[in-house]
Motif scaffolding. Structure first.
Motif, mmCIF file in Angstrom:
data_model
loop_
_atom_site.group_PDB
_atom_site.id
_atom_site.type_symbol
_atom_site.label_atom_id
_atom_site.label_comp_id
_atom_site.label_asym_id
_atom_site.label_seq_id
_atom_site.Cartn_x
_atom_site.Cartn_y
_atom_site.Cartn_z
ATOM 1 N N ALA A 9 -16.629 -58.653 28.285
ATOM 2 C CA ALA A 9 -17.084 -58.127 29.565
ATOM 3 C C ALA A 9 -16.103 -58.422 30.692
ATOM 4 O O ALA A 9 -15.951 -57.624 31.628
ATOM 5 N N THR A 10 -15.424 -59.554 30.615
ATOM 6 C CA THR A 10 -14.493 -59.906 31.694
ATOM 7 C C THR A 10 -13.186 -59.139 31.618
ATOM 8 O O THR A 10 -12.410 -59.150 32.568
ATOM 9 N N HIS A 11 -12.946 -58.483 30.488
ATOM 10 C CA HIS A 11 -11.685 -57.759 30.297
ATOM 11 C C HIS A 11 -11.867 -56.248 30.185
ATOM 12 O O HIS A 11 -10.896 -55.502 30.317
ATOM 13 N N PHE A 12 -13.084 -55.799 29.927
ATOM 14 C CA PHE A 12 -13.324 -54.381 29.658
ATOM 15 C C PHE A 12 -13.222 -53.557 30.930
ATOM 16 O O PHE A 12 -13.785 -53.911 31.970
ATOM 17 N N ARG A 13 -12.506 -52.432 30.855
ATOM 18 C CA ARG A 13 -12.379 -51.498 31.973
ATOM 19 C C ARG A 13 -12.783 -50.118 31.453
ATOM 20 O O ARG A 13 -12.112 -49.565 30.583
ATOM 21 N N ALA A 14 -13.844 -49.566 31.980
ATOM 22 C CA ALA A 14 -14.330 -48.267 31.506
ATOM 23 C C ALA A 14 -13.521 -47.137 32.117
ATOM 24 O O ALA A 14 -13.000 -47.239 33.234
ATOM 25 N N GLY A 15 -13.418 -46.039 31.389
ATOM 26 C CA GLY A 15 -12.712 -44.861 31.884
ATOM 27 C C GLY A 15 -12.589 -43.821 30.798
ATOM 28 O O GLY A 15 -12.926 -44.072 29.636
ATOM 29 N N GLN A 16 -12.104 -42.650 31.167
ATOM 30 C CA GLN A 16 -11.891 -41.556 30.238
ATOM 31 C C GLN A 16 -10.402 -41.395 29.975
ATOM 32 O O GLN A 16 -9.584 -41.482 30.907
ATOM 33 N N GLY A 18 -8.961 -38.814 29.483
ATOM 34 C CA GLY A 18 -8.505 -37.640 30.218
ATOM 35 C C GLY A 18 -8.265 -37.890 31.691
ATOM 36 O O GLY A 18 -7.760 -37.019 32.405
ATOM 37 N N ASP A 19 -8.616 -39.076 32.179
ATOM 38 C CA ASP A 19 -8.447 -39.420 33.596
ATOM 39 C C ASP A 19 -7.135 -40.170 33.760
ATOM 40 O O ASP A 19 -7.070 -41.403 33.689
ATOM 41 N N LEU A 20 -6.069 -39.432 34.022
ATOM 42 C CA LEU A 20 -4.736 -40.027 34.098
ATOM 43 C C LEU A 20 -4.628 -41.036 35.243
ATOM 44 O O LEU A 20 -4.020 -42.105 35.081
ATOM 45 N N ALA A 21 -5.216 -40.715 36.387
ATOM 46 C CA ALA A 21 -5.150 -41.636 37.522
ATOM 47 C C ALA A 21 -5.799 -42.974 37.184
ATOM 48 O O ALA A 21 -5.299 -44.047 37.556
ATOM 49 N N ARG A 22 -6.938 -42.932 36.481
ATOM 50 C CA ARG A 22 -7.628 -44.158 36.096
ATOM 51 C C ARG A 22 -6.769 -44.987 35.136
ATOM 52 O O ARG A 22 -6.697 -46.217 35.244
ATOM 53 N N LEU A 23 -6.096 -44.329 34.205
ATOM 54 C CA LEU A 23 -5.218 -45.043 33.282
ATOM 55 C C LEU A 23 -4.111 -45.770 34.030
ATOM 56 O O LEU A 23 -3.811 -46.937 33.759
ATOM 57 N N PHE A 24 -3.509 -45.078 34.995
ATOM 58 C CA PHE A 24 -2.459 -45.709 35.798
ATOM 59 C C PHE A 24 -3.014 -46.902 36.564
ATOM 60 O O PHE A 24 -2.400 -47.974 36.617
ATOM 61 N N VAL A 26 -5.625 -48.872 35.986
ATOM 62 C CA VAL A 26 -5.951 -50.021 35.138
ATOM 63 C C VAL A 26 -4.686 -50.720 34.666
ATOM 64 O O VAL A 26 -4.585 -51.961 34.694
ATOM 65 N N CYS A 27 -3.710 -49.945 34.221
ATOM 66 C CA CYS A 27 -2.474 -50.549 33.702
ATOM 67 C C CYS A 27 -1.724 -51.310 34.793
ATOM 68 O O CYS A 27 -1.157 -52.382 34.533
ATOM 69 N N ARG A 28 -1.743 -50.773 35.996
ATOM 70 C CA ARG A 28 -1.078 -51.476 37.102
ATOM 71 C C ARG A 28 -1.858 -52.727 37.508
ATOM 72 O O ARG A 28 -1.289 -53.816 37.653
ATOM 73 N N ALA A 29 -3.175 -52.570 37.708
ATOM 74 C CA ALA A 29 -3.985 -53.680 38.206
ATOM 75 C C ALA A 29 -4.023 -54.851 37.219
ATOM 76 O O ALA A 29 -3.972 -56.022 37.625
ATOM 77 N N ASP A 30 -4.115 -54.551 35.937
ATOM 78 C CA ASP A 30 -4.215 -55.604 34.919
ATOM 79 C C ASP A 30 -2.869 -55.965 34.302
ATOM 80 O O ASP A 30 -2.809 -56.750 33.354
ATOM 81 N N ARG A 31 -1.813 -55.361 34.815
ATOM 82 C CA ARG A 31 -0.462 -55.674 34.347
ATOM 83 C C ARG A 31 -0.350 -55.518 32.826
ATOM 84 O O ARG A 31 0.140 -56.404 32.122
ATOM 85 N N ILE A 32 -0.808 -54.387 32.357
ATOM 86 C CA ILE A 32 -0.758 -54.085 30.925
ATOM 87 C C ILE A 32 0.698 -53.959 30.483
ATOM 88 O O ILE A 32 1.502 -53.282 31.137
ATOM 89 N N VAL A 65 -1.436 -41.211 27.718
ATOM 90 C CA VAL A 65 -0.985 -42.584 27.503
ATOM 91 C C VAL A 65 0.538 -42.644 27.357
ATOM 92 O O VAL A 65 1.165 -43.635 27.760
ATOM 93 N N CYS A 66 1.139 -41.603 26.818
ATOM 94 C CA CYS A 66 2.605 -41.548 26.764
ATOM 95 C C CYS A 66 3.200 -41.494 28.172
ATOM 96 O O CYS A 66 4.224 -42.139 28.454
#
Length: 286
Positions: A9-16, A18-24, A26-32, A65-66
């Motif tokens: 629960a402390t690590h899970f980030r929900a999203g689709q 197909g939502d490119l902005a959301r992917l960006f 999450v990856c930026r905020a969590d330093r993926i 994701v690419c």
């Protein structure tokens, strides 16, 4: 999922996907620093019923994701592919070098297989021209506690634990290279840990047990583990099953052994026993 793994629960980030902005975001905020892309729609029959959804989700999801990996300079992208990318192989086992496309016949796994085949080609293009360290793992018939797709094994095991009968009118000869979920996880972890792949390195790897079992053989193994299991299965295939079985040969896993240092640990009978034990414990807690 969160109830089974509360620390998630402390690590899970929900999203689709197909939502490119959301992917960006999450990856930026969590330093993926690496992506394991497993999102997608699965199944032959489902893909025939809704081809547009399969292509939008499976192909554009992979493109998204690419793009995230390319624009953020992430060092690793592991895509979970499938044996559904195969057409009928040339030998006794399906090898990554088998032709991925036929100019005569459609993919035996319908739009699902076609989307996985296209996804691999897209990832290879990002690797070849945009320096994305892409690697596709062709995983086949993942089974174990928590599985969603039936693949004969799920109802056989779970009904046997619950004391319910299992009846299949057809499907006995349908074979699959059943791969235990923990073997799949081991391969993914190893793939994340290898150094960046140099140019000219194979980027599509089979991950499987390397041995195919028919549904009839699976039923016998379930009965061996759970003697009270009441299972019957027909010894013929429907036309759709007969088409699908063409890409159900065992997979050649030599490349994954060589490049990842990975080998499967779970025999099918041991995996069925572990599945039954975990499902029984789950039902007793529920």
């Amino acid at each position: 999922m969160l109830s089974v793994a509360p620390t998630l629960a402390t690590h899970f980030r929900a999203g689709q996907v197909g939502d490119l902005a959301r992917l960006f975001d999450v990856c930026r905020a969590d330093r993926i620093d690496a992506i394991v892309h497993a999102a997608g729609l699965v199944g032959l029959e489902a893909s025939l019923a809704q081809p547009l959804a399969f292509y939008q989700t499976n192909i554009m999801g992979l493109v998204h994701v690419c793009e995230v990996a390319r624009q953020l300079g992430l060092p690793k992208l592991i895509a979970i592919s499938s044996n559904a990318a195969y057409h009928k192989g040339a030998g006794e086992k399906l090898s990554e070098t088998d032709p991925p496309f036929s100019v005569i016949n459609a993919n035996p796994a319908g739009h699902y297989g076609t989307s996985k085949m296209a996804g691999e080609a897209i990832g290879m293009a990002y690797a070849g021209f945009q320096e994305v360290d892409f690697l596709a793992l062709r995983i086949t018939a993942i089974y174990g506690f928590g599985m969603r797709q039936a693949m004969y094994i799920k109802p056989m095991v779970e009904n046997a634990v619950l004391g319910k009968p299992t009846r299949f009118a057809t499907g006995g000869p349908m074979r699959r290279d059943y791969t235990h979920v923990r073997d799949c996880c081991d391969a993914i972890v190893l793939a994340l840990g290898i150094p960046r792949l140099p140019a000219g390195t194979q980027r599509v790897l089979n991950v499987a047990a390397g041995k195919a079992h028919t549904a009839t053989e699976v039923a016998a193994l379930v009965r061996n583990v759970i003697p009270a299991a009441d299972i019957t299965i027909g010894d013929t295939l429907t036309p759709l099953e007969a088409e699908n079985v063409k890409m159900r040969a065992p997979l050649d896993i030599a490349a994954a052994q060589r490049l990842l240092g990975w080998s499967p640990k779970w025999r099918l009978q041991d995996g069925i026993r572990e599945y039954a034990e975990r499902f029984r414990a789950y039902t007793e807690r529920s």
